[in-house]
Scaffold this motif. Structure first.
Motif, PDB file in Angstrom:
ATOM      1  N   VAL A 201       0.839  -1.208   0.000  1.00 49.40           N
ATOM      2  CA  VAL A 201       0.000   0.000   0.000  1.00 49.40           C
ATOM      3  C   VAL A 201       0.869   1.250   0.000  1.00 49.40           C
ATOM      4  CG1 VAL A 201      -1.607   1.377   1.390  1.00 49.40           C
ATOM      5  CG2 VAL A 201      -2.042  -1.054   1.035  1.00 49.40           C
ATOM      6  N   ASN A 202       1.943   1.218   0.798  1.00 47.33           N
ATOM      7  CA  ASN A 202       2.861   2.368   0.822  1.00 47.33           C
ATOM      8  C   ASN A 202       3.474   2.604  -0.555  1.00 47.33           C
ATOM      9  OD1 ASN A 202       2.429   2.848   3.529  1.00 47.33           O
ATOM     10  ND2 ASN A 202       4.272   1.799   4.213  1.00 47.33           N
ATOM     11  N   GLU A 203       3.826   1.513  -1.237  1.00 42.31           N
ATOM     12  CA  GLU A 203       4.353   1.641  -2.597  1.00 42.31           C
ATOM     13  C   GLU A 203       3.294   2.205  -3.534  1.00 42.31           C
ATOM     14  OE1 GLU A 203       7.541  -1.014  -4.369  1.00 42.31           O
ATOM     15  OE2 GLU A 203       6.321  -2.437  -3.222  1.00 42.31           O
ATOM     16  N   ALA A 204       2.063   1.715  -3.362  1.00 43.00           N
ATOM     17  CA  ALA A 204       0.973   2.191  -4.212  1.00 43.00           C
ATOM     18  C   ALA A 204       0.716   3.683  -3.995  1.00 43.00           C
ATOM     19  CB  ALA A 204      -0.298   1.388  -3.926  1.00 43.00           C
ATOM     20  N   LYS A 205       0.832   4.118  -2.739  1.00 42.11           N
ATOM     21  CA  LYS A 205       0.646   5.538  -2.446  1.00 42.11           C
ATOM     22  C   LYS A 205       1.700   6.384  -3.148  1.00 42.11           C
ATOM     23  CE  LYS A 205      -1.672   5.352   2.044  1.00 42.11           C
ATOM     24  NZ  LYS A 205      -1.583   5.733   3.477  1.00 42.11           N
ATOM     25  N   ALA A 206       2.934   5.938  -3.068  1.00 41.77           N
ATOM     26  CA  ALA A 206       4.026   6.670  -3.715  1.00 41.77           C
ATOM     27  C   ALA A 206       3.818   6.713  -5.226  1.00 41.77           C
ATOM     28  CB  ALA A 206       5.367   6.019  -3.386  1.00 41.77           C
ATOM     29  N   ALA A 207       3.399   5.576  -5.794  1.00 44.71           N
ATOM     30  CA  ALA A 207       3.158   5.522  -7.236  1.00 44.71           C
ATOM     31  C   ALA A 207       1.976   6.401  -7.626  1.00 44.71           C
ATOM     32  CB  ALA A 207       2.906   4.072  -7.662  1.00 44.71           C
ATOM     33  N   ALA A 208       0.934   6.420  -6.775  1.00 41.74           N
ATOM     34  CA  ALA A 208      -0.247   7.235  -7.067  1.00 41.74           C
ATOM     35  C   ALA A 208       0.103   8.720  -7.088  1.00 41.74           C
ATOM     36  CB  ALA A 208      -1.333   6.964  -6.029  1.00 41.74           C
ATOM     37  N   LYS A 209       0.932   9.155  -6.154  1.00 42.21           N
ATOM     38  CA  LYS A 209       1.354  10.561  -6.123  1.00 42.21           C
ATOM     39  C   LYS A 209       2.085  10.937  -7.407  1.00 42.21           C
ATOM     40  CE  LYS A 209       1.805  11.021  -1.101  1.00 42.21           C
ATOM     41  NZ  LYS A 209       2.743  11.255   0.038  1.00 42.21           N
ATOM     42  N   LYS A 210       2.972  10.058  -7.836  1.00 43.91           N
ATOM     43  CA  LYS A 210       3.716  10.324  -9.069  1.00 43.91           C
ATOM     44  C   LYS A 210       2.778  10.321 -10.275  1.00 43.91           C
ATOM     45  CE  LYS A 210       7.978   8.228  -7.309  1.00 43.91           C
ATOM     46  NZ  LYS A 210       8.935   7.092  -7.433  1.00 43.91           N
ATOM     47  N   ALA A 211       1.850   9.368 -10.307  1.00 40.72           N
ATOM     48  CA  ALA A 211       0.909   9.279 -11.423  1.00 40.72           C
ATOM     49  C   ALA A 211       0.046  10.532 -11.519  1.00 40.72           C
ATOM     50  CB  ALA A 211       0.025   8.039 -11.262  1.00 40.72           C
ATOM     51  N   MET A 212      -0.414  11.030 -10.368  1.00 39.41           N
ATOM     52  CA  MET A 212      -1.251  12.235 -10.368  1.00 39.41           C
ATOM     53  C   MET A 212      -0.480  13.435 -10.914  1.00 39.41           C
ATOM     54  SD  MET A 212      -4.356  11.667  -9.461  1.00 39.41           S
ATOM     55  CE  MET A 212      -4.920  13.317  -9.079  1.00 39.41           C
ATOM     56  N   VAL A 237      -6.345  10.377 -23.331  1.00 35.97           N
ATOM     57  CA  VAL A 237      -6.004   9.202 -22.523  1.00 35.97           C
ATOM     58  C   VAL A 237      -5.854   9.589 -21.053  1.00 35.97           C
ATOM     59  CG1 VAL A 237      -4.254   7.448 -22.069  1.00 35.97           C
ATOM     60  CG2 VAL A 237      -4.911   7.970 -24.431  1.00 35.97           C
ATOM     61  N   ALA A 238      -5.191  10.724 -20.794  1.00 36.25           N
ATOM     62  CA  ALA A 238      -4.988  11.182 -19.418  1.00 36.25           C
ATOM     63  C   ALA A 238      -6.327  11.460 -18.734  1.00 36.25           C
ATOM     64  CB  ALA A 238      -4.117  12.424 -19.398  1.00 36.25           C
ATOM     65  N   LYS A 239      -7.246  12.109 -19.457  1.00 38.66           N
ATOM     66  CA  LYS A 239      -8.563  12.401 -18.888  1.00 38.66           C
ATOM     67  C   LYS A 239      -9.329  11.110 -18.608  1.00 38.66           C
ATOM     68  CE  LYS A 239      -9.125  16.974 -20.963  1.00 38.66           C
ATOM     69  NZ  LYS A 239      -9.840  17.785 -21.978  1.00 38.66           N
ATOM     70  N   LYS A 240      -9.170  10.131 -19.512  1.00 44.92           N
ATOM     71  CA  LYS A 240      -9.840   8.845 -19.308  1.00 44.92           C
ATOM     72  C   LYS A 240      -9.302   8.153 -18.063  1.00 44.92           C
ATOM     73  CE  LYS A 240     -11.020   4.580 -21.748  1.00 44.92           C
ATOM     74  NZ  LYS A 240     -10.862   3.808 -23.022  1.00 44.92           N
ATOM     75  N   LEU A 241      -7.986   8.204 -17.895  1.00 47.61           N
ATOM     76  CA  LEU A 241      -7.376   7.596 -16.707  1.00 47.61           C
ATOM     77  C   LEU A 241      -7.841   8.300 -15.433  1.00 47.61           C
ATOM     78  CD1 LEU A 241      -3.728   6.985 -17.953  1.00 47.61           C
ATOM     79  CD2 LEU A 241      -5.422   5.242 -17.391  1.00 47.61           C
ATOM     80  N   LEU A 242      -7.902   9.622 -15.503  1.00 52.36           N
ATOM     81  CA  LEU A 242      -8.375  10.370 -14.336  1.00 52.36           C
ATOM     82  C   LEU A 242      -9.842  10.076 -14.048  1.00 52.36           C
ATOM     83  CD1 LEU A 242      -6.650  13.840 -14.823  1.00 52.36           C
ATOM     84  CD2 LEU A 242      -6.313  12.249 -12.929  1.00 52.36           C
ATOM     85  N   GLY A 243     -10.611   9.838 -15.111  1.00 56.29           N
ATOM     86  CA  GLY A 243     -12.024   9.513 -14.918  1.00 56.29           C
ATOM     87  C   GLY A 243     -12.210   8.138 -14.321  1.00 56.29           C
ATOM     88  N   GLY A 244     -11.409   7.186 -14.792  1.00 55.73           N
ATOM     89  CA  GLY A 244     -11.545   5.814 -14.319  1.00 55.73           C
ATOM     90  C   GLY A 244     -10.864   5.546 -12.988  1.00 55.73           C
ATOM     91  N   TYR A 245      -9.703   6.174 -12.805  1.00 56.61           N
ATOM     92  CA  TYR A 245      -8.915   5.893 -11.605  1.00 56.61           C
ATOM     93  C   TYR A 245      -8.679   7.117 -10.731  1.00 56.61           C
ATOM     94  CZ  TYR A 245      -7.773   1.754 -14.400  1.00 56.61           C
ATOM     95  OH  TYR A 245      -7.831   0.620 -15.164  1.00 56.61           O
ATOM     96  N   GLY A 246      -9.200   8.248 -11.168  1.00 57.11           N
ATOM     97  CA  GLY A 246      -8.916   9.507 -10.470  1.00 57.11           C
ATOM     98  C   GLY A 246      -9.216   9.482  -8.992  1.00 57.11           C
ATOM     99  N   LYS A 247     -10.405   9.010  -8.617  1.00 57.55           N
ATOM    100  CA  LYS A 247     -10.792   9.010  -7.192  1.00 57.55           C
ATOM    101  C   LYS A 247      -9.855   8.118  -6.389  1.00 57.55           C
ATOM    102  CE  LYS A 247     -15.719  10.095  -7.753  1.00 57.55           C
ATOM    103  NZ  LYS A 247     -17.099   9.629  -7.527  1.00 57.55           N
ATOM    104  N   GLY A 248      -9.590   6.948  -6.951  1.00 56.48           N
ATOM    105  CA  GLY A 248      -8.701   6.027  -6.249  1.00 56.48           C
ATOM    106  C   GLY A 248      -7.298   6.579  -6.106  1.00 56.48           C
ATOM    107  N   LEU A 249      -6.807   7.200  -7.171  1.00 60.39           N
ATOM    108  CA  LEU A 249      -5.467   7.789  -7.133  1.00 60.39           C
ATOM    109  C   LEU A 249      -5.388   8.922  -6.124  1.00 60.39           C
ATOM    110  CD1 LEU A 249      -4.569   7.875 -10.948  1.00 60.39           C
ATOM    111  CD2 LEU A 249      -3.504   6.461  -9.203  1.00 60.39           C
ATOM    112  N   LYS A 250      -6.438   9.736  -6.065  1.00 63.19           N
ATOM    113  CA  LYS A 250      -6.438  10.853  -5.130  1.00 63.19           C
ATOM    114  C   LYS A 250      -6.445  10.362  -3.683  1.00 63.19           C
ATOM    115  CE  LYS A 250      -8.649  14.230  -8.196  1.00 63.19           C
ATOM    116  NZ  LYS A 250      -9.879  14.997  -8.480  1.00 63.19           N
ATOM    117  N   VAL A 251      -7.211   9.297  -3.437  1.00 61.64           N
ATOM    118  CA  VAL A 251      -7.256   8.732  -2.080  1.00 61.64           C
ATOM    119  C   VAL A 251      -5.893   8.172  -1.697  1.00 61.64           C
ATOM    120  CG1 VAL A 251      -8.199   6.887  -0.663  1.00 61.64           C
ATOM    121  CG2 VAL A 251      -9.724   8.237  -2.112  1.00 61.64           C
ATOM    122  N   LEU A 252      -5.288   7.427  -2.606  1.00 60.48           N
ATOM    123  CA  LEU A 252      -3.977   6.845  -2.324  1.00 60.48           C
ATOM    124  C   LEU A 252      -2.894   7.902  -2.189  1.00 60.48           C
ATOM    125  CD1 LEU A 252      -3.814   3.715  -4.666  1.00 60.48           C
ATOM    126  CD2 LEU A 252      -3.647   3.714  -2.177  1.00 60.48           C
ATOM    127  N   ALA A 253      -3.034   8.980  -2.964  1.00 59.21           N
ATOM    128  CA  ALA A 253      -1.996  10.009  -2.974  1.00 59.21           C
ATOM    129  C   ALA A 253      -1.992  10.868  -1.722  1.00 59.21           C
ATOM    130  CB  ALA A 253      -2.159  10.898  -4.213  1.00 59.21           C
TER     131      ALA A 253
END
Length: 254
Positions: A201-212, A237-253
């Motif tokens: 999870v810690n790795e995922a958080k770090a990756a999510a911050k970078k992805a955002m 593509v970026a907007k699609k990713l933010l639409g599909g994974y945006g909420k999850g990425l923001k929570v992890l970040a």
């Protein structure tokens, strides 16, 4: 709570050197059976504290009785961590933290090459946030008896290596190797799975911050000159990713 002081333990160990191999008397063995029962009921804090006091009595009379040292070390560390998890009892946890350190120090004086003694010294040091000491004794425990208590030395070192920053000895690659070895020794140990999940999870958080950061850059930045058509595709593509994974990425970040 009745506490064992460093001076008391050191003195008793020296005085009893000649009789270190003696078997505890009947009264001590009866107390040991009762103390073991209290240890098994350690989820009840009152019984855990009663068990600590009883183990201390046994050690005072039998200063080199390894089984009592082992269970007392484990029980004091358990109480320390359990009490520390509650704000109301956090201060009391320091008392047991101190006892755990004293007990493991005394144990190591007569069994310096014991895997269990080195492990519990490492664990008590980790609980006290004495990271340098925890790593030193943790590594020694692994050298002596890595599979002790279902691979607990591997588990502890995996946790420490995984959560510490590199300048304090952290090494994520080493952490996963330790945890994999621990899992080989005890595949059903919930603690190992919990720690490995925490690291992932810690790795995922770090990756999510970078992805955002990268996705926001693509969405918000103008295209380079001459790259308009490609940029439209990148932004879509970026907007699609933010639409599909945006909420999850923001929570992890966070």
């Amino acid at each position: 709570m009745k506490k064992i002081g460093l001076f008391l333990l050191s003195s008793v160990v020296v005085v009893s050197f000649i009789s270190c191999a003696s078997t505890p008397d009947a009264e001590s063995m009866a107390k040991m059976e009762k103390a073991k029962q209290l240890f098994e009921q350690r989820a009840d804090v009152a019984k855990a504290k009663e068990g600590v006091a009883l183990f201390q009595e046994i050690i005072e009379k039998n200063p080199q009785y390894t089984p009592a040292f082992e269970l007392l070390s484990r029980l004091t560390v358990y109480l320390c961590m359990d009490l520390a998890s509650n704000k109301k009892t956090a201060m009391e946890a320091y008392e047991y933290m101190g006892v755990a350190g004293e007990v493991t120090d005394a144990w190591l004086k007569f069994e310096p090459n014991s895997g269990p003694a080195n492990f519990w010294k490492a664990y008590s040091a980790a609980a006290a946030k004495d990271i340098k000491t925890a790593l030193i004794y943790g590594e020694k425990a692994i050298e002596i008896d890595p599979n002790y208590l279902n691979g607990s030395p591997y588990t502890m070192m995996g946790y420490l290596k995984g959560v510490l920053p590199p300048f304090l000895g952290g090494d994520l690659e080493a952490a996963y190797k330790y945890l994999d070895k621990a899992m080989e020794a005890a595949p059903d140990n919930l603690m190992i799975h919990r720690i490995k999940a925490l690291l992932l999870v810690n790795e995922a958080k770090a990756a999510a911050k970078k992805a955002m950061v990268h996705l926001q850059f693509v969405v918000e930045s103008p295209p380079m000159k001459g790259w308009g058509p490609e940029a439209r595709r990148d932004k879509a593509v970026a907007k699609k990713l933010l639409g599909g994974y945006g909420k999850g990425l923001k929570v992890l970040a966070k």
